[in-house]
Design an enzyme around this catalytic site. Sequence first.
Site, PDB file in Angstrom:
ATOM      1  N   LYS A 131     -40.806  39.975 -16.199  1.00  0.00           N
ATOM      2  CA  LYS A 131     -42.149  40.668 -15.883  1.00  0.00           C
ATOM      3  C   LYS A 131     -42.643  40.044 -17.616  1.00  0.00           C
ATOM      4  CE  LYS A 131     -41.127  42.743 -11.502  1.00  0.00           C
ATOM      5  NZ  LYS A 131     -40.744  43.151 -10.914  1.00  0.00           N
ATOM      6  N   LYS A 176     -37.494  31.638  -6.370  1.00  0.00           N
ATOM      7  CA  LYS A 176     -37.247  32.512  -4.638  1.00  0.00           C
ATOM      8  C   LYS A 176     -38.711  33.103  -4.350  1.00  0.00           C
ATOM      9  CE  LYS A 176     -37.358  36.633  -6.995  1.00  0.00           C
ATOM     10  NZ  LYS A 176     -37.247  38.193  -7.168  1.00  0.00           N
ATOM     11  N   LYS A 230     -43.083  38.169  -3.430  1.00  0.00           N
ATOM     12  CA  LYS A 230     -44.660  38.663  -2.799  1.00  0.00           C
ATOM     13  C   LYS A 230     -45.551  38.476  -4.485  1.00  0.00           C
ATOM     14  CE  LYS A 230     -42.572  42.585  -1.534  1.00  0.00           C
ATOM     15  NZ  LYS A 230     -41.653  43.452  -2.613  1.00  0.00           N
TER      16      LYS A 230
HETATM   17  P1  TYM Z   1     -38.743  43.702  -3.411  1.00  0.00           P
HETATM   18  O1  TYM Z   1     -39.442  45.308  -3.088  1.00  0.00           O
HETATM   19  O2  TYM Z   1     -38.947  43.238  -4.110  1.00  0.00           O
HETATM   20  O3  TYM Z   1     -37.474  43.707  -2.307  1.00  0.00           O
HETATM   21  C1  TYM Z   1     -37.559  44.246  -1.634  1.00  0.00           C
HETATM   22  C2  TYM Z   1     -36.085  43.533  -0.257  1.00  0.00           C
HETATM   23  O4  TYM Z   1     -36.333  42.477  -0.454  1.00  0.00           O
HETATM   24  C3  TYM Z   1     -35.256  41.209  -1.027  1.00  0.00           C
HETATM   25  N1  TYM Z   1     -36.007  40.212  -1.021  1.00  0.00           N
HETATM   26  C4  TYM Z   1     -35.411  38.461  -1.200  1.00  0.00           C
HETATM   27  N2  TYM Z   1     -34.223  38.856  -0.190  1.00  0.00           N
HETATM   28  C5  TYM Z   1     -34.408  37.024   0.139  1.00  0.00           C
HETATM   29  N3  TYM Z   1     -34.961  36.485  -0.437  1.00  0.00           N
HETATM   30  C6  TYM Z   1     -36.593  36.676  -0.873  1.00  0.00           C
HETATM   31  N4  TYM Z   1     -36.889  35.337  -1.586  1.00  0.00           N
HETATM   32  C7  TYM Z   1     -36.225  37.803  -1.466  1.00  0.00           C
HETATM   33  N5  TYM Z   1     -36.892  38.930  -2.655  1.00  0.00           N
HETATM   34  C8  TYM Z   1     -37.047  39.921  -2.271  1.00  0.00           C
HETATM   35  C9  TYM Z   1     -34.893  42.351  -2.373  1.00  0.00           C
HETATM   36  O5  TYM Z   1     -33.169  41.943  -2.963  1.00  0.00           O
HETATM   37  C10 TYM Z   1     -35.368  43.411  -1.708  1.00  0.00           C
HETATM   38  O6  TYM Z   1     -33.731  44.060  -1.034  1.00  0.00           O
HETATM   39  N6  TYM Z   1     -36.308  46.475  -6.910  1.00  0.00           N
HETATM   40  C11 TYM Z   1     -35.737  46.320  -5.721  1.00  0.00           C
HETATM   41  C12 TYM Z   1     -36.866  47.987  -5.017  1.00  0.00           C
HETATM   42  C13 TYM Z   1     -35.720  48.436  -4.794  1.00  0.00           C
HETATM   43  C14 TYM Z   1     -34.170  49.254  -4.233  1.00  0.00           C
HETATM   44  C15 TYM Z   1     -34.110  50.638  -4.576  1.00  0.00           C
HETATM   45  C16 TYM Z   1     -33.654  48.975  -4.096  1.00  0.00           C
HETATM   46  C17 TYM Z   1     -35.897  49.982  -5.873  1.00  0.00           C
HETATM   47  N7  TYM Z   1     -35.069  50.924  -5.969  1.00  0.00           N
HETATM   48  C18 TYM Z   1     -33.200  51.263  -4.135  1.00  0.00           C
HETATM   49  C19 TYM Z   1     -32.153  49.036  -3.420  1.00  0.00           C
HETATM   50  C20 TYM Z   1     -31.971  50.317  -3.979  1.00  0.00           C
HETATM   51  C21 TYM Z   1     -37.445  45.577  -5.030  1.00  0.00           C
HETATM   52  O7  TYM Z   1     -38.360  45.211  -6.051  1.00  0.00           O
HETATM   53  O8  TYM Z   1     -37.302  45.012  -4.044  1.00  0.00           O
END
Ligand code: TYM
Length: 326
Positions: A113, A193, A196
């Site tokens: 980022k 990957k 979003k």
């Molecule tokens: P975020 O919002 O980017 O993604 C949400 C979940 O989706 C999974 N993910 C994927 N899995 C497989 N392939 C992909 N291309 C892919 N892109 C995203 C992510 O691994 C995630 O499980 N930091 C976290 C949000 C968060 C969180 C937490 C998660 C904040 N606090 C506490 C667990 C526990 C995030 O940005 O997820």
Amino acid sequence: MTRKRVFSGIQPSGDIHIGNYMGALRNWVAMQDDYETVYCVVDLHALTLPQVPSALAEARLRTAKILLAAGIDPKRSLVYLQSQVPQHAELSWILGTLASMGHLGRMTQYKEKLDKGGQNLGLFSYPVLMAADILVHRVHAVPVGNDQTQHLEFTRDLVDRFNSRYGDYFPMPEQITPGLGARVMSLKEPTSKMSKSDPDGSSRILVTDDADTIRRKVRRAVTDSEARVAYDVERKPGISNLLDILAVFTGNTVEELADRHAGSGYGQLKETVAEAVATGLAPVREAYLGLGDGEVQGLMDEGAAEAGERAERTMVEVRRLIGLSN
Ligand code: TYM
């Protein structure tokens, strides 16, 4: 016997895609049977990138709606918006005083980022707030895709630091990552990957896309020039990604599917993938369209009230342990 508790979160930045669904959401739904489940739309995390206020307000509700539409059941899971429970931010401050700045600076997501021009303290301390999300509920496990592995390691490091200084209070949370779908790749650049934030919307299938949109995106997915269906992540990342997606949506193994399609052309494989994804997501899309904003906001308010009570029980103990109560 008390059930193990899990927590996971999703950012309301951009639209939820099948990577989120395959790597996280579908497991969250499945885990409701065997675990005590807590799920959260992490809107405070979204602030680490510039947001238009009205768009963020809309996106956090839309994300909550998608969780419900995908099958998160507020009767069986605690589900809420992070910013409605201020204990997350309070615990984040406390954990921040234990956090290693060197460790934070090595996080891949932070460095990526920064490279994209982001620069703020929230981006740097993002994993501390994430640890607070997990620890405020004192959970045993965290279901996520494999891009969150470093953040989970960091959380465990904070648990060690807190527990060795103040006494064994937080359970050590383990990561639960699915065998299949833990890292879904971009349809346009299958060595990166699915994300979003990719400016090219055709790189991802949204869980709310209609069947025609899904067909169009899958048809245009980047493959290779070999015209031979086989599972080989190194040499055929595009085809392997399509086989992964098909495996999750059909319940077959990638080996079975690769064998079955060994004689097919890429066009035929893509049609099969598009149909499986469209069929699998149709009920989610339908449920999503049927949910009203007021109804969803009401459920989030109820969730936040309950989450706030639970989080406060943790914070009463934390404040006592660290010397912030008399
Ligand atoms: P975020 O919002 O980017 O993604 C949400 C979940 O989706 C999974 N993910 C994927 N899995 C497989 N392939 C992909 N291309 C892919 N892109 C995203 C992510 O691994 C995630 O499980 N930091 C976290 C949000 C968060 C969180 C937490 C998660 C904040 N606090 C506490 C667990 C526990 C995030 O940005 O997820």
